[in-house]
Design a protein around this motif. Structure first.
Motif, mmCIF file in Angstrom:
data_model
loop_
_atom_site.group_PDB
_atom_site.id
_atom_site.type_symbol
_atom_site.label_atom_id
_atom_site.label_comp_id
_atom_site.label_asym_id
_atom_site.label_seq_id
_atom_site.Cartn_x
_atom_site.Cartn_y
_atom_site.Cartn_z
ATOM 1 N N ALA A 193 0.833 -1.204 0.000
ATOM 2 C CA ALA A 193 0.000 0.000 0.000
ATOM 3 C C ALA A 193 0.871 1.258 0.000
ATOM 4 O O ALA A 193 0.567 2.236 -0.701
ATOM 5 C CB ALA A 193 -0.921 -0.004 1.220
ATOM 6 N N TYR A 194 1.951 1.230 0.744
ATOM 7 C CA TYR A 194 2.870 2.380 0.780
ATOM 8 C C TYR A 194 3.520 2.586 -0.588
ATOM 9 O O TYR A 194 3.664 3.717 -1.066
ATOM 10 C CB TYR A 194 3.938 2.148 1.845
ATOM 11 C CG TYR A 194 4.947 3.269 1.953
ATOM 12 C CD1 TYR A 194 4.603 4.459 2.588
ATOM 13 C CD2 TYR A 194 6.219 3.145 1.409
ATOM 14 C CE1 TYR A 194 5.527 5.506 2.699
ATOM 15 C CE2 TYR A 194 7.140 4.165 1.507
ATOM 16 C CZ TYR A 194 6.788 5.347 2.155
ATOM 17 O OH TYR A 194 7.705 6.371 2.250
ATOM 18 N N LEU A 246 2.264 1.658 -3.513
ATOM 19 C CA LEU A 246 1.238 2.153 -4.431
ATOM 20 C C LEU A 246 0.954 3.637 -4.221
ATOM 21 O O LEU A 246 0.675 4.372 -5.173
ATOM 22 C CB LEU A 246 -0.053 1.351 -4.258
ATOM 23 C CG LEU A 246 -0.038 -0.107 -4.733
ATOM 24 C CD1 LEU A 246 -1.313 -0.810 -4.303
ATOM 25 C CD2 LEU A 246 0.109 -0.173 -6.242
ATOM 26 N N ALA A 247 1.000 4.061 -2.956
ATOM 27 C CA ALA A 247 0.669 5.457 -2.643
ATOM 28 C C ALA A 247 1.792 6.418 -3.003
ATOM 29 O O ALA A 247 1.533 7.615 -3.198
ATOM 30 C CB ALA A 247 0.341 5.587 -1.155
ATOM 31 N N SER A 303 1.698 2.950 -10.413
ATOM 32 C CA SER A 303 0.794 2.487 -9.352
ATOM 33 C C SER A 303 -0.489 1.892 -9.936
ATOM 34 O O SER A 303 -1.029 0.922 -9.398
ATOM 35 C CB SER A 303 0.453 3.638 -8.405
ATOM 36 O OG SER A 303 -0.241 4.675 -9.083
ATOM 37 N N TYR A 345 -4.351 1.792 1.659
ATOM 38 C CA TYR A 345 -3.905 2.570 0.499
ATOM 39 C C TYR A 345 -4.730 3.839 0.335
ATOM 40 O O TYR A 345 -4.189 4.920 0.055
ATOM 41 C CB TYR A 345 -4.006 1.695 -0.745
ATOM 42 C CG TYR A 345 -3.937 2.469 -2.033
ATOM 43 C CD1 TYR A 345 -2.740 2.995 -2.493
ATOM 44 C CD2 TYR A 345 -5.093 2.672 -2.805
ATOM 45 C CE1 TYR A 345 -2.675 3.710 -3.695
ATOM 46 C CE2 TYR A 345 -5.044 3.380 -3.991
ATOM 47 C CZ TYR A 345 -3.830 3.893 -4.437
ATOM 48 O OH TYR A 345 -3.784 4.605 -5.601
ATOM 49 N N LYS A 358 -3.142 7.705 0.442
ATOM 50 C CA LYS A 358 -3.231 8.662 -0.666
ATOM 51 C C LYS A 358 -3.631 10.053 -0.201
ATOM 52 O O LYS A 358 -3.370 11.041 -0.897
ATOM 53 C CB LYS A 358 -4.232 8.159 -1.699
ATOM 54 C CG LYS A 358 -3.757 6.968 -2.511
ATOM 55 C CD LYS A 358 -2.593 7.333 -3.435
ATOM 56 C CE LYS A 358 -3.043 8.222 -4.566
ATOM 57 N NZ LYS A 358 -1.929 8.517 -5.508
ATOM 58 N N THR A 363 -1.765 6.690 9.215
ATOM 59 C CA THR A 363 -2.296 5.520 8.508
ATOM 60 C C THR A 363 -3.120 4.613 9.420
ATOM 61 O O THR A 363 -3.732 3.656 8.933
ATOM 62 C CB THR A 363 -1.145 4.686 7.907
ATOM 63 O OG1 THR A 363 -0.343 4.142 8.969
ATOM 64 C CG2 THR A 363 -0.276 5.541 7.002
#
Length: 418
Positions: A222-223, A225-226, A233, A305, A309, A338
């Motif tokens: 998730a990190y 992707l963000a 991503s 995620y 963002k 988070t």
């Protein structure tokens, strides 16, 4: 106070008082909103509220209420102290009721109900009913005990007396490995019959392990992707969402093939000479957790995620500019933001994992089955809806208790799905 005269009332162009017109508009707006919400409300009630209410009712309902089959017996047992074997009047009433039940073809219901608490008594009741039908005169107490020793046991008559109510705590007690003795006191079942507490503990433990595994695997992804550029991503997000594009049964079957002794994973291990023989992956706790983690990973990852963002990169840069190291800035500035996503994802995965049935049934062993397997067994093989409902009700209440504790410690208001 100055009175408002008719000429002072503000009216619309058609002569209707403005206040009345506004009330009509507001009423119309509310009815339209209700009309839009009503289909969803009906769907939720019919698919969620009604089934749960029915389950809770069945957990304490006694569908085999034998008081209608043995009315005279129940009446005679009211004066029984429950300490010794009942007297002749109870046996005489029982014989009369069984003879009538034989005519009505309902004597098997007595055996079915008593068999829930005294395993194996059903066949004895059915066989005894045929013999009782031939009895002409008493004393009935000695005659019944001579037929089968079960009629000379205090437990048998205590169970008959307890079965006289349309409501019962038997299913809930049995689902927690409790039972009532001849004195109607609650006690633990014999150790060789105590299985349900272990199954409940196993269910929550497996759900916790799966939740922890998805968090450890999903947080770094998730990190990534963000923080990656959008063009990268989006491509990685497609791979994350791939499990949603195939059914649960297909994914579980794929793991069943991969985890076999001669499956792909063991073949690779043998090819690389990493182990002497095939690893025990199928029908094991490891295989169950691995397959469930793969299925549940997106449910934990996506809420994390979506929260990441929304975190501005300037927060970490500001911490770094003030002298904080990379890890310290991440741990003290980025990670606390988070937590709402972590809370939402972990809670969602944990609750979903509690109800797994297909995956443990296919890739798990005998010691990896969860509460859902026992519910299916009670419905499909035992035809015992009371037992199945009691197991579901206990799992529901246990989940609500954990949710309440979670709310006190973390707070549901801190959860965010994006």
């Amino acid at each position: 106070m100055v009175a408002t005269t008719a000429p002072d009332i503000v009216r619309t162009a058609d002569g209707v008082p403005l206040k009345l017109k506004l009330q009509r508009v507001e009423r119309s707006r509310r009815l339209k909103a209700l009309g839009l919400v009503l289909p969803l409300l009906i769907f939720i009630v019919m698919s969620f509220v009604v089934p749960i209410g029915t389950m809770l009712k069945n957990a304490i309902d006694d569908p085999e209420d034998i008081s209608k089959v043995l009315p005279a017996t129940m009446q005679a047992l009211q004066s029984w102290n429950g300490q010794d074997i009942p007297d002749e009047s109870v046996f005489a009433a029982f014989v009369a009721d069984i003879k009538q039940a034989q005519k009505d073809k309902t004597s098997a219901l007595v055996g079915k109900r008593l068999n829930y608490e005294i395993p194996g008594i059903r066949s004895k009741v059915i066989a005894g009913a045929r013999k009782i039908e031939k009895l002409e005169a008493g004393p009935y107490k000695d005659a019944l005990i001579a037929m089968d020793a079960v009629w000379g046991q205090q437990e048998t008559w205590a169970t008959i007396k307890r079965a006289s109510s349309p409501w019962t705590a038997f299913y809930l007690l049995a689902a927690l490995d409790f039972e009532r003795n001849a004195d109607n006191a609650i006690q633990n079942v014999p150790p060789e019959q105590a299985i349900y507490r272990t199954i409940f503990v196993r269910t929550f433990w497996i759900a916790f392990q799966v939740t922890l595994a998805t968090l450890l695997l999903g947080f770094p992804v998730a990190y990534l992707l963000a923080t990656l550029p959008t063009r990268y991503s989006n491509l990685l997000m497609i791979f994350v969402l791939l499990p949603f594009w195939t059914s649960l049964l297909v994914r579980t079957t794929a793991w069943f093939v991969l985890l076999q002794d001669n499956g792909l994973i063991n073949e690779v291990i043998q090819l690389l000479h990493l182990w002497d023989g095939p690893l025990r992956l199928i029908f094991s706790r490891f295989g169950t957790i691995l397959a469930m983690t793969h299925i549940q990973l997106p449910f934990t990852l996506l809420p994390i995620y979506s929260v990441m963002k929304t975190i501005s990169p300037s927060h970490v840069r500001a911490a770094r500019s003030l002298g904080a190291g990379p890890f310290y800035a991440f741990w003290r500035v980025y990670f606390p933001q988070t937590i709402p996503g972590i809370a939402a994802g972990c809670l969602l995965t944990f609750i979903l994992a509690l109800g797994y049935y297909i995956t443990p049934a296919l890739v798990g062993g005998a010691t990896d089955q969860m509460v859902s397997s026992m519910v299916a067994l009670a419905i499909n093989q035992e035809n015992n809806w009371g037992k199945a409902s009691a197991l579901g009700a206990i799992l529901l209440f246990a989940t609500l208790i954990l949710f309440t504790v979670y709310n006190r410690l973390v707070g549901v208001d801190k959860m965010k799905f994006g």
